[in-house]
Design a protein around this motif. Structure first.
Motif, PDB file in Angstrom:
ATOM      1  N   ILE A 253      18.254   8.256  61.799  1.00 18.60           N
ATOM      2  CA  ILE A 253      17.946   8.756  60.462  1.00 18.60           C
ATOM      3  C   ILE A 253      16.452   9.036  60.319  1.00 18.60           C
ATOM      4  O   ILE A 253      16.032  10.099  59.845  1.00 18.60           O
ATOM      5  CB  ILE A 253      18.421   7.769  59.377  1.00 18.60           C
ATOM      6  CG1 ILE A 253      19.944   7.849  59.198  1.00 18.60           C
ATOM      7  CG2 ILE A 253      17.715   8.022  58.048  1.00 18.60           C
ATOM      8  CD1 ILE A 253      20.440   9.139  58.574  1.00 18.60           C
ATOM      9  N   PHE A 254      15.633   8.091  60.738  1.00 19.71           N
ATOM     10  CA  PHE A 254      14.189   8.265  60.564  1.00 19.71           C
ATOM     11  C   PHE A 254      13.600   9.224  61.589  1.00 19.71           C
ATOM     12  O   PHE A 254      12.546   9.813  61.362  1.00 19.71           O
ATOM     13  CB  PHE A 254      13.483   6.907  60.620  1.00 19.71           C
ATOM     14  CG  PHE A 254      13.724   6.069  59.390  1.00 19.71           C
ATOM     15  CD1 PHE A 254      13.272   6.494  58.157  1.00 19.71           C
ATOM     16  CD2 PHE A 254      14.423   4.878  59.469  1.00 19.71           C
ATOM     17  CE1 PHE A 254      13.504   5.733  57.008  1.00 19.71           C
ATOM     18  CE2 PHE A 254      14.659   4.115  58.337  1.00 19.71           C
ATOM     19  CZ  PHE A 254      14.202   4.544  57.101  1.00 19.71           C
ATOM     20  N   THR A 255      14.287   9.422  62.704  1.00 21.49           N
ATOM     21  CA  THR A 255      13.832  10.400  63.694  1.00 21.49           C
ATOM     22  C   THR A 255      14.124  11.821  63.229  1.00 21.49           C
ATOM     23  O   THR A 255      13.285  12.714  63.360  1.00 21.49           O
ATOM     24  CB  THR A 255      14.513  10.157  65.053  1.00 21.49           C
ATOM     25  OG1 THR A 255      14.123   8.876  65.545  1.00 21.49           O
ATOM     26  CG2 THR A 255      14.106  11.219  66.075  1.00 21.49           C
ATOM     27  N   LEU A 256      15.311  12.040  62.667  1.00 24.15           N
ATOM     28  CA  LEU A 256      15.769  13.387  62.361  1.00 24.15           C
ATOM     29  C   LEU A 256      15.414  13.858  60.953  1.00 24.15           C
ATOM     30  O   LEU A 256      15.122  15.033  60.743  1.00 24.15           O
ATOM     31  CB  LEU A 256      17.292  13.461  62.535  1.00 24.15           C
ATOM     32  CG  LEU A 256      17.828  13.315  63.959  1.00 24.15           C
ATOM     33  CD1 LEU A 256      19.337  13.107  63.939  1.00 24.15           C
ATOM     34  CD2 LEU A 256      17.486  14.544  64.788  1.00 24.15           C
ATOM     35  N   SER A 257      15.465  12.957  59.985  1.00 28.64           N
ATOM     36  CA  SER A 257      15.408  13.377  58.587  1.00 28.64           C
ATOM     37  C   SER A 257      14.003  13.751  58.141  1.00 28.64           C
ATOM     38  O   SER A 257      13.029  13.085  58.479  1.00 28.64           O
ATOM     39  CB  SER A 257      15.939  12.255  57.682  1.00 28.64           C
ATOM     40  OG  SER A 257      17.251  11.895  58.048  1.00 28.64           O
ATOM     41  N   LYS A 258      13.937  14.786  57.337  1.00 27.34           N
ATOM     42  CA  LYS A 258      12.701  15.170  56.665  1.00 27.34           C
ATOM     43  C   LYS A 258      12.708  14.701  55.207  1.00 27.34           C
ATOM     44  O   LYS A 258      11.675  14.716  54.534  1.00 27.34           O
ATOM     45  CB  LYS A 258      12.520  16.691  56.705  1.00 27.34           C
ATOM     46  CG  LYS A 258      12.593  17.285  58.108  1.00 27.34           C
ATOM     47  CD  LYS A 258      11.548  16.703  59.036  1.00 27.34           C
ATOM     48  CE  LYS A 258      11.626  17.355  60.412  1.00 27.34           C
ATOM     49  NZ  LYS A 258      10.688  16.709  61.368  1.00 27.34           N
ATOM     50  N   ARG A 259      13.880  14.329  54.734  1.00 25.03           N
ATOM     51  CA  ARG A 259      14.067  13.837  53.365  1.00 25.03           C
ATOM     52  C   ARG A 259      15.158  12.788  53.420  1.00 25.03           C
ATOM     53  O   ARG A 259      16.120  12.930  54.178  1.00 25.03           O
ATOM     54  CB  ARG A 259      14.472  15.004  52.457  1.00 25.03           C
ATOM     55  CG  ARG A 259      14.843  14.638  51.024  1.00 25.03           C
ATOM     56  CD  ARG A 259      15.306  15.899  50.294  1.00 25.03           C
ATOM     57  NE  ARG A 259      15.869  15.611  48.975  1.00 25.03           N
ATOM     58  CZ  ARG A 259      16.549  16.498  48.251  1.00 25.03           C
ATOM     59  NH1 ARG A 259      16.749  17.731  48.725  1.00 25.03           N
ATOM     60  NH2 ARG A 259      17.039  16.165  47.077  1.00 25.03           N
TER      61      ARG A 259
ATOM     62  N   PRO B 207      11.047  10.112  54.079  1.00 27.50           N
ATOM     63  CA  PRO B 207      11.590   8.882  54.675  1.00 27.50           C
ATOM     64  C   PRO B 207      10.572   7.758  54.828  1.00 27.50           C
ATOM     65  O   PRO B 207      10.908   6.587  54.619  1.00 27.50           O
ATOM     66  CB  PRO B 207      12.109   9.362  56.040  1.00 27.50           C
ATOM     67  CG  PRO B 207      12.435  10.798  55.834  1.00 27.50           C
ATOM     68  CD  PRO B 207      11.393  11.303  54.889  1.00 27.50           C
ATOM     69  N   GLU B 208       9.339   8.104  55.195  1.00 25.90           N
ATOM     70  CA  GLU B 208       8.330   7.066  55.389  1.00 25.90           C
ATOM     71  C   GLU B 208       7.956   6.396  54.075  1.00 25.90           C
ATOM     72  O   GLU B 208       7.578   5.216  54.054  1.00 25.90           O
ATOM     73  CB  GLU B 208       7.083   7.674  56.053  1.00 25.90           C
ATOM     74  CG  GLU B 208       7.303   8.105  57.487  1.00 25.90           C
ATOM     75  CD  GLU B 208       7.757   6.960  58.381  1.00 25.90           C
ATOM     76  OE1 GLU B 208       7.189   5.844  58.261  1.00 25.90           O
ATOM     77  OE2 GLU B 208       8.689   7.166  59.180  1.00 25.90           O
ATOM     78  N   VAL B 209       8.046   7.136  52.973  1.00 22.92           N
ATOM     79  CA  VAL B 209       7.772   6.564  51.659  1.00 22.92           C
ATOM     80  C   VAL B 209       8.973   5.767  51.167  1.00 22.92           C
ATOM     81  O   VAL B 209       8.835   4.646  50.664  1.00 22.92           O
ATOM     82  CB  VAL B 209       7.419   7.676  50.643  1.00 22.92           C
ATOM     83  CG1 VAL B 209       7.256   7.095  49.244  1.00 22.92           C
ATOM     84  CG2 VAL B 209       6.141   8.407  51.069  1.00 22.92           C
ATOM     85  N   VAL B 210      10.166   6.344  51.343  1.00 21.87           N
ATOM     86  CA  VAL B 210      11.384   5.703  50.841  1.00 21.87           C
ATOM     87  C   VAL B 210      11.616   4.350  51.504  1.00 21.87           C
ATOM     88  O   VAL B 210      11.993   3.379  50.834  1.00 21.87           O
ATOM     89  CB  VAL B 210      12.602   6.626  51.064  1.00 21.87           C
ATOM     90  CG1 VAL B 210      13.909   5.872  50.803  1.00 21.87           C
ATOM     91  CG2 VAL B 210      12.516   7.845  50.162  1.00 21.87           C
ATOM     92  N   LYS B 211      11.367   4.259  52.794  1.00 19.67           N
ATOM     93  CA  LYS B 211      11.673   2.998  53.487  1.00 19.67           C
ATOM     94  C   LYS B 211      10.753   1.856  53.078  1.00 19.67           C
ATOM     95  O   LYS B 211      11.043   0.693  53.357  1.00 19.67           O
ATOM     96  CB  LYS B 211      11.649   3.194  55.001  1.00 19.67           C
ATOM     97  CG  LYS B 211      10.291   3.319  55.632  1.00 19.67           C
ATOM     98  CD  LYS B 211      10.447   3.466  57.146  1.00 19.67           C
ATOM     99  CE  LYS B 211       9.115   3.554  57.856  1.00 19.67           C
ATOM    100  NZ  LYS B 211       9.284   3.705  59.323  1.00 19.67           N
ATOM    101  N   LYS B 212       9.651   2.184  52.388  1.00 25.29           N
ATOM    102  CA  LYS B 212       8.735   1.154  51.889  1.00 25.29           C
ATOM    103  C   LYS B 212       8.968   0.831  50.427  1.00 25.29           C
ATOM    104  O   LYS B 212       8.304  -0.042  49.861  1.00 25.29           O
ATOM    105  CB  LYS B 212       7.285   1.613  52.092  1.00 25.29           C
ATOM    106  CG  LYS B 212       6.905   1.812  53.556  1.00 25.29           C
ATOM    107  CD  LYS B 212       5.518   2.406  53.681  1.00 25.29           C
ATOM    108  CE  LYS B 212       5.174   2.699  55.147  1.00 25.29           C
ATOM    109  NZ  LYS B 212       3.853   3.362  55.289  1.00 25.29           N
ATOM    110  N   ASP B 213       9.910   1.530  49.798  1.00 25.26           N
ATOM    111  CA  ASP B 213      10.211   1.314  48.388  1.00 25.26           C
ATOM    112  C   ASP B 213      10.868  -0.063  48.225  1.00 25.26           C
ATOM    113  O   ASP B 213      11.903  -0.341  48.844  1.00 25.26           O
ATOM    114  CB  ASP B 213      11.167   2.414  47.906  1.00 25.26           C
ATOM    115  CG  ASP B 213      11.428   2.364  46.408  1.00 25.26           C
ATOM    116  OD1 ASP B 213      11.475   1.255  45.837  1.00 25.26           O
ATOM    117  OD2 ASP B 213      11.619   3.440  45.807  1.00 25.26           O
ATOM    118  N   PRO B 214      10.304  -0.938  47.407  1.00 30.98           N
ATOM    119  CA  PRO B 214      10.882  -2.282  47.242  1.00 30.98           C
ATOM    120  C   PRO B 214      12.342  -2.269  46.800  1.00 30.98           C
ATOM    121  O   PRO B 214      13.122  -3.134  47.201  1.00 30.98           O
ATOM    122  CB  PRO B 214       9.987  -2.917  46.167  1.00 30.98           C
ATOM    123  CG  PRO B 214       8.694  -2.172  46.252  1.00 30.98           C
ATOM    124  CD  PRO B 214       9.069  -0.761  46.625  1.00 30.98           C
ATOM    125  N   VAL B 215      12.713  -1.284  45.979  1.00 30.37           N
ATOM    126  CA  VAL B 215      14.104  -1.207  45.509  1.00 30.37           C
ATOM    127  C   VAL B 215      15.041  -0.909  46.687  1.00 30.37           C
ATOM    128  O   VAL B 215      16.130  -1.489  46.801  1.00 30.37           O
ATOM    129  CB  VAL B 215      14.252  -0.126  44.417  1.00 30.37           C
ATOM    130  CG1 VAL B 215      15.714   0.025  44.008  1.00 30.37           C
ATOM    131  CG2 VAL B 215      13.403  -0.466  43.205  1.00 30.37           C
TER     132      VAL B 215
END
Length: 244
Positions: A201-207, A222-230
């Motif tokens: 997912i993190f290799t391929l996805s741009k969103r 993806p890099e921002v979303v994976k750090k989202d506390p929620v």
């Protein structure tokens, strides 16, 4: 121009609320990951998009045309395609015959020979040309995944959802699926990948989209979303902290 609009989709099964007002847009040849825990509503959303089930409320538009009331074959003709988590090849048909089916569905008056060249090109790309006369039931699980991808190439949709395309697939076949995704996306198609394999997912996805029990809780880089506390709390998990 590809434009998918999902507007305030709700889906209830009896008293169970599976989707709770999901809204999002896909514009152009985006490469999107869709994740969430089991029961988040990913498959339900996919089934609504391809016409298998109808939303309790809300609308879906593809390139300006409302598609949520349409039957699945009409949705496919409108330019939407998907694979299934559990492959659905026609087991008593050959690999080549399986590829003919979506092409014939899009053009019922054509003859099989009109699609043979395209089908052979697809088989060569998927490194399955040597299996063209094998019955689908004789294929390995990974090969059946490739066959489903081949049928999507024959259908040639503008937007597609790949549901767990890497599940149970040998690493060598995974590389072919990677190439498939990059090639199709490079040809101007939008792709949404549903997967529990975070590396892919993190290799391929741009969103990245994150569903959590019917709510769309994140949509972004993806890099921002994976750090989202929620998101961390809902799905990715927290690192265990040592007690003092």
């Amino acid at each position: 121009m590809i434009r998918l609009e999902i507007n305030n989709i709700h889906k209830n099964f009896g008293g169970l609320r599976v989707l709770k007002g999901v809204s999002l847009k896909v514009e152009g040849p985006e490469l999107i990951g869709l994740i969430g825990p089991n029961g988040a509503g990913k498959t339900t959303l996919t089934n609504i998009l391809d016409g298998v089930i109808k939303p309790t409320s809300g609308t879906v538009y593809l390139n300006g045309r409302r598609i949520d009331p349409l039957p699945p074959y009409k949705v496919a003709q409108a330019g939407f395609g998907r694979t299934f988590q559990v492959t659905r090849a026609f087991r008593r048909m050959t690999v080549l015959e399986n590829l003919y089916v979506p092409a014939l569905a899009m053009n019922p008056t054509a003859r099989q020979r009109a699609f043979r060249k395209r089908a052979m090109e697809v088989l060569e790309f998927l490194t399955m040309e040597h299996l063209r006369n094998e019955y689908a039931q004789a294929l390995s699980g990974g090969q059946q995944k490739l066959l489903e991808l081949g049928r999507l190439l024959m259908l040639d949709p503008n937007i597609m959802i790949l549901d767990e395309p890497f599940a149970g697939v040998h690493p060598k076949l995974m590389e072919i699926i990677y190439q498939y995704i990059y090639r199709v996306n490079g040809e101007g198609k939008a792709i949404i990948i549903i997967s529990h394999d975070m590396d892919t997912i993190f290799t391929l996805s741009k969103r990245l989209l994150v569903l959590n029990y019917g709510d769309l809780i994140a949509d972004g880089d993806p890099e921002v979303v994976k750090k989202d506390p929620v998101v961390i709390e809902a799905y990715l998990g927290r690192d265990e902290e040592e007690e003092e």
